[in-house]
Design a protein around this motif. Structure first.
Motif, PDB file in Angstrom:
ATOM      1  N   LEU B  10     -14.335  50.545  41.431  1.00  0.00           N
ATOM      2  CA  LEU B  10     -13.994  50.231  40.045  1.00  0.00           C
ATOM      3  C   LEU B  10     -12.876  49.196  40.019  1.00  0.00           C
ATOM      4  CD1 LEU B  10     -14.431  51.065  37.070  1.00  0.00           C
ATOM      5  CD2 LEU B  10     -12.574  52.702  37.389  1.00  0.00           C
ATOM      6  N   LEU B  11     -11.912  49.450  40.897  1.00  0.00           N
ATOM      7  CA  LEU B  11     -10.760  48.574  41.020  1.00  0.00           C
ATOM      8  C   LEU B  11     -11.188  47.136  41.280  1.00  0.00           C
ATOM      9  CD1 LEU B  11      -7.901  49.575  43.485  1.00  0.00           C
ATOM     10  CD2 LEU B  11      -8.516  47.219  43.078  1.00  0.00           C
ATOM     11  N   PHE B  12     -11.982  47.005  42.336  1.00  0.00           N
ATOM     12  CA  PHE B  12     -12.400  45.655  42.698  1.00  0.00           C
ATOM     13  C   PHE B  12     -13.266  45.049  41.605  1.00  0.00           C
ATOM     14  CE2 PHE B  12     -11.776  46.992  47.315  1.00  0.00           C
ATOM     15  CZ  PHE B  12     -10.521  46.446  47.321  1.00  0.00           C
ATOM     16  N   ASP B  46      -5.804  45.949  30.388  1.00  0.00           N
ATOM     17  CA  ASP B  46      -5.412  44.720  29.711  1.00  0.00           C
ATOM     18  C   ASP B  46      -6.117  44.663  28.366  1.00  0.00           C
ATOM     19  OD1 ASP B  46      -8.015  44.002  30.319  1.00  0.00           O
ATOM     20  OD2 ASP B  46      -7.399  43.037  32.189  1.00  0.00           O
ATOM     21  N   ASP B  47      -6.037  43.523  27.720  1.00  0.00           N
ATOM     22  CA  ASP B  47      -6.560  43.432  26.365  1.00  0.00           C
ATOM     23  C   ASP B  47      -8.088  43.346  26.309  1.00  0.00           C
ATOM     24  OD1 ASP B  47      -4.013  43.541  25.684  1.00  0.00           O
ATOM     25  OD2 ASP B  47      -3.829  41.507  24.864  1.00  0.00           O
ATOM     26  N   ARG B  48      -8.698  43.069  27.463  1.00  0.00           N
ATOM     27  CA  ARG B  48     -10.159  42.919  27.435  1.00  0.00           C
ATOM     28  C   ARG B  48     -10.827  44.240  27.121  1.00  0.00           C
ATOM     29  NH1 ARG B  48      -8.764  38.803  30.789  1.00  0.00           N
ATOM     30  NH2 ARG B  48      -8.058  40.264  32.357  1.00  0.00           N
ATOM     31  N   PRO B  49     -11.895  44.194  26.337  1.00  0.00           N
ATOM     32  CA  PRO B  49     -12.562  45.444  25.979  1.00  0.00           C
ATOM     33  C   PRO B  49     -13.089  46.140  27.211  1.00  0.00           C
ATOM     34  CG  PRO B  49     -13.398  43.612  24.670  1.00  0.00           C
ATOM     35  CD  PRO B  49     -12.522  43.014  25.720  1.00  0.00           C
ATOM     36  N   GLY B  50     -12.914  47.449  27.247  1.00  0.00           N
ATOM     37  CA  GLY B  50     -13.411  48.239  28.368  1.00  0.00           C
ATOM     38  C   GLY B  50     -14.217  49.402  27.822  1.00  0.00           C
ATOM     39  N   LYS B  51     -14.156  50.498  28.547  1.00  0.00           N
ATOM     40  CA  LYS B  51     -14.859  51.713  28.134  1.00  0.00           C
ATOM     41  C   LYS B  51     -14.315  52.191  26.770  1.00  0.00           C
ATOM     42  CE  LYS B  51     -14.948  56.461  29.607  1.00  0.00           C
ATOM     43  NZ  LYS B  51     -14.133  57.377  30.394  1.00  0.00           N
ATOM     44  N   GLN B  52     -15.209  52.649  25.921  1.00  0.00           N
ATOM     45  CA  GLN B  52     -14.791  53.161  24.620  1.00  0.00           C
ATOM     46  C   GLN B  52     -13.911  54.408  24.793  1.00  0.00           C
ATOM     47  OE1 GLN B  52     -15.120  52.319  21.374  1.00  0.00           O
ATOM     48  NE2 GLN B  52     -15.911  50.326  22.001  1.00  0.00           N
ATOM     49  N   ARG B 306      -4.956  54.677  26.298  1.00  0.00           N
ATOM     50  CA  ARG B 306      -6.154  53.873  26.547  1.00  0.00           C
ATOM     51  C   ARG B 306      -6.361  53.716  28.052  1.00  0.00           C
ATOM     52  NH1 ARG B 306      -6.464  48.099  26.964  1.00  0.00           N
ATOM     53  NH2 ARG B 306      -8.592  47.328  26.689  1.00  0.00           N
ATOM     54  N   ALA B 307      -5.272  53.421  28.757  1.00  0.00           N
ATOM     55  CA  ALA B 307      -5.377  53.267  30.209  1.00  0.00           C
ATOM     56  C   ALA B 307      -5.865  54.569  30.850  1.00  0.00           C
ATOM     57  CB  ALA B 307      -4.030  52.863  30.787  1.00  0.00           C
ATOM     58  N   LEU B 308      -5.337  55.687  30.340  1.00  0.00           N
ATOM     59  CA  LEU B 308      -5.771  57.002  30.845  1.00  0.00           C
ATOM     60  C   LEU B 308      -7.252  57.201  30.611  1.00  0.00           C
ATOM     61  CD1 LEU B 308      -3.096  59.660  29.784  1.00  0.00           C
ATOM     62  CD2 LEU B 308      -4.084  59.382  32.053  1.00  0.00           C
ATOM     63  N   GLY B 309      -7.685  56.901  29.407  1.00  0.00           N
ATOM     64  CA  GLY B 309      -9.082  57.101  29.026  1.00  0.00           C
ATOM     65  C   GLY B 309     -10.016  56.223  29.839  1.00  0.00           C
ATOM     66  N   GLN B 310      -9.510  55.046  30.223  1.00  0.00           N
ATOM     67  CA  GLN B 310     -10.355  54.127  30.982  1.00  0.00           C
ATOM     68  C   GLN B 310     -10.125  54.246  32.486  1.00  0.00           C
ATOM     69  OE1 GLN B 310      -9.362  50.377  29.115  1.00  0.00           O
ATOM     70  NE2 GLN B 310     -10.855  50.709  27.478  1.00  0.00           N
TER      71      GLN B 310
END
Lengths: 339, 347
Positions: B10-12, B46-52, B306-310
């Motif tokens: 996921l990281l990479f 970051d600001d880019r959209p990720g997982k809801q 948000r970071a936690l959720g993603q």
């Protein structure tokens, strides 16, 4: 103007009952024994203040300060005294002060300047009083419940209007009234309003039909009705009066703090009730004394002042305040044998 | 450790997407196959959209400028993210009611909870309940009784507020023999008030020429600030500095100072209200500085949630996970830096 209606209990300034006329001095003594004991408590406090902090306490500025701080709650207490005398209670006074002060300090109202703010504060106070009065007098609600409902909704509305923000007053004419150069012969304008409300309140309660009717309704509502008093209308007027006092108090608070905030008037209901009761107004109704109530307010304010001057912390202040309330009431019960 | 590879993947992946986005200057999620993560690439949010992510937010009733700013900060930050849905409950100072609201959010199965409890200790149990239900809790400001009840705590530094206020005043008065300071504290039945006072006292110990001569507690309201300050001014005919714990009650305190016609001392406020910033900028009164207790912590809490959720870390930190606790810095704002902080001032 003073047509006699059903004899109210304990209305000491009335003509003595028929029969052997009691010595005039007895009447005076009876009338004043409560007031004297309150004055005694106040004098004792002044002595304590004078001993502990002679320079700061016995100072003209401090006298002005104590009286100014007594003004807002004092005006509320005068209205409360009428309501309690009639056998009612108004738990919504603090919330009405909050609502009136935030409504009057919204940007929209400030555009109309001094008059707009004063008018709005008084109008909101009277409006809330009107709702209280209608619910109690014509809706048949118990005063405790009706005014409790008003407490909740007025606070809620005040919070909604301010959105939790502090509304700062920018109208100069109002702020100037709190400054030292507005003092009239050394008396702050706020104190003058407090004094005027007190005098008018005393005259209305003791020298008018309205006052006698208030006492009569509180003594025995049914007897008052049979004596031809429109008890409902009287009750409506009394809550209106309390609301009016809250509106005036809100305006004074705006002058004093220079702002409107939804937390204004916090716990005023308890302070006003306590001052009235300490002053000798019967919680069950039928007897009320404006002089006593005002002395009660002054006792509270002086205590707070002495505490602050001696830098006592709030926990000590609260304990001592409670003890002094108990002491004041006990002293009164000893000295005043009448119920 | 078995979960590590997948996380690394996921990281990479994220890093690759980021790099790709940087290169192409857009937020396209098309796969980049350069496969060379830069040295500073981390699984950072970051600001880019990720997982809801659905974040549940439960705070106390906003009956104070600072608390209202907390709510606004949380809402506006959540709106900034396309991938965040904020489920916000009605604020309440009633413990039972707030517990009920948080339980509702748990039942709705939000992904992450952000809780600013009216009373941290009283709400610990419901924090535990959420954690056991697999919902990570971001505990905002008023702290739960046990770290088991939250995944991450973020809040202000009450002790640091006092410390920094004390040092600011100390530096201003260090050359003045027998300097006297007074303190207008907040609500005494809150623990945070005691922490603020403790920090202030500890800082003043560094300046033997300064003595604290009086302390009175107000109630965080304009009315109480005016009343208590008027008394303090009467009690202390001469002093050199005043620290006031809260800018809201400071509106009242400043009014009392104006009414008493006093300007013979310097005042330091607390929290960071807009009116205080404006007064500091104008510099025509006693208020010279304020010590921050930033309501922006609510926006940061949304970032963390948000970071936690993603399942991401925090940008700029060399960690895979978000930290367990974050304490904000209580910066001193005075005339020199007030412009920088002006946008964060609350009404």
């Amino acid at each position: 103007m003073t047509q006699p209606v059903s004899p109210p209990r304990g209305a000491t300034d009335k003509a003595p009952p028929a029969g052997p006329r009691p010595a005039w001095s007895t009447v005076v003594f009876r009338a004043d024994v409560r007031t004297l004991s309150l004055l005694g408590v106040l004098a004792a406090l002044v002595v304590i203040g004078g001993i502990t902090k002679p320079d700061e306490f016995l100072d003209t500025r401090n006298l002005q300060l104590v009286l100014t701080q007594a003004s807002v709650i004092g005006v509320v207490t005068v209205g409360m005294t009428f309501v309690i005398t009639s056998g009612g209670i108004d738990l919504s006074v603090g919330a009405i002060v909050a609502l009136a002060s935030v409504w009057a300090t919204t940007v929209a109202t400030q555009e109309y300047g001094f008059g707009g703010i004063l008018f709005t504060a008084v109008l909101v106070g009277v409006g809330c009083g009107l709702v209280n009065g209608l619910l109690i007098a014509y809706g048949g609600m118990v005063p405790f419940i009706a005014t409790l409902a008003m407490l909740a909704s007025a606070r809620g509305l005040a919070l909604q209007i301010t959105d939790g923000k502090t509304q700062i007053v920018t109208v100069d004419g109002i702020l100037d009234l709190g400054e030292r150069d507005a003092y009239v012969f050394g008396v702050p304008p706020l104190v003058l309003v407090f004094a005027a409300v007190t005098v008018i309140g005393w005259l209305v309660l003791n020298r008018t039909t309205f006052g006698r009717r208030t006492v009569a309704v509180g003594g025995n509502a049914e007897a008052a009705r049979l004596a031809g008093i429109d008890v409902r209308r009287q009750r409506l007027y009394l809550y209106l009066l309390s609301g009016l006092c809250c509106g005036i108090a809100a305006f004074l608070l705006i002058i004093l703090s220079g702002s409107g905030q939804n937390t204004n008037g916090n716990l005023y209901e308890l302070d006003a009730i306590a001052a009235a009761i300490i002053g000798g107004t019967l919680l069950s109704g039928g007897r009320g004394t404006i002089t006593g109530s005002v002395l009660g307010v002054l006792i509270f304010t002086t205590i707070t002042n002495i505490f602050a001057l001696n830098n006592l912390q709030s926990d000590v202040q609260q304990i001592a305040k409670g003890a002094i309330i108990v002491a004041a009431v006990l002293v009164q019960r000893r000295t005043a044998s009448t119920t | 450790m078995s979960h590590l590879p997948s996380r690394r993947g996921l990281l990479f992946g994220t890093a690759a997407v980021s790099a790709g986005a940087l290169l192409t200057g857009c937020t396209s999620n098309e796969k980049s196959d350069d496969g060379q993560p830069a040295a500073d690439d981390r699984p950072a949010a970051d600001d880019r959209p990720g997982k809801q992510v659905t974040i549940g937010f439960a705070g106390p009733q906003a009956d104070h400028g600072w608390l209202n700013a907390i709510n606004e900060n949380a809402k506006s930050r959540a709106e900034k993210y396309q991938d965040v849905t904020l489920e916000i409950t009605e604020g309440s100072n009633d413990t039972a009611q707030q517990i009920g609201q948080i339980e509702t959010l748990i039942n709705k199965k939000v992904d992450v909870l952000v809780v600013l409890p009216a009373d941290g200790k009283a709400l610990t149990q419901v924090g535990l309940k959420a954690m056991r239900a697999g919902i990570p809790v971001v505990n905002l400001d008023r702290i739960f009784n046990t770290p088991q009840a939250y995944r991450c705590w973020i809040g202000g530094d009450n002790y640091g507020m006092g410390l920094n206020a004390g040092h600011y005043i100390g530096e201003k008065l260090k050359d003045k023999p027998d300097a006297r300071v007074i303190e207008l504290a907040g609500l005494d039945n809150l623990e945070l008030t005691k922490q603020r006072t403790q920090g202030f006292d500890d800082a003043l110990k560094n300046y033997p020429n300064i003595r604290k001569v009086a302390r009175q507690a107000a109630e965080f309201t304009v009315e109480s600030g005016q009343a208590k300050m008027a008394q303090l001014l009467q009690a202390q005919s001469e002093f050199d500095a005043l620290w006031n714990h809260d800018d809201d009650q400071g509106v009242g305190a400043l009014r009392a100072i104006e009414q008493a016609g006093r300007d013979d001392f310097l005042m330091v406020g607390g929290a960071g209200a807009l009116s205080a910033f404006q007064a500091i900028k104008q510099d025509d009164g006693v208020l010279k500085a304020t010590v921050l207790y930033p309501p922006t912590m609510a926006a940061s809490a949304i970032d963390l949630a948000r970071a936690l959720g993603q399942g991401k870390g925090v940008g700029g930190l060399a960690e895979f996970e978000i930290p367990a606790s974050l304490t904000l810095y209580s910066a001193v704002v005075d005339k020199t830096n007030v412009d920088q902080y002006m946008p964060t001032g609350f009404e």
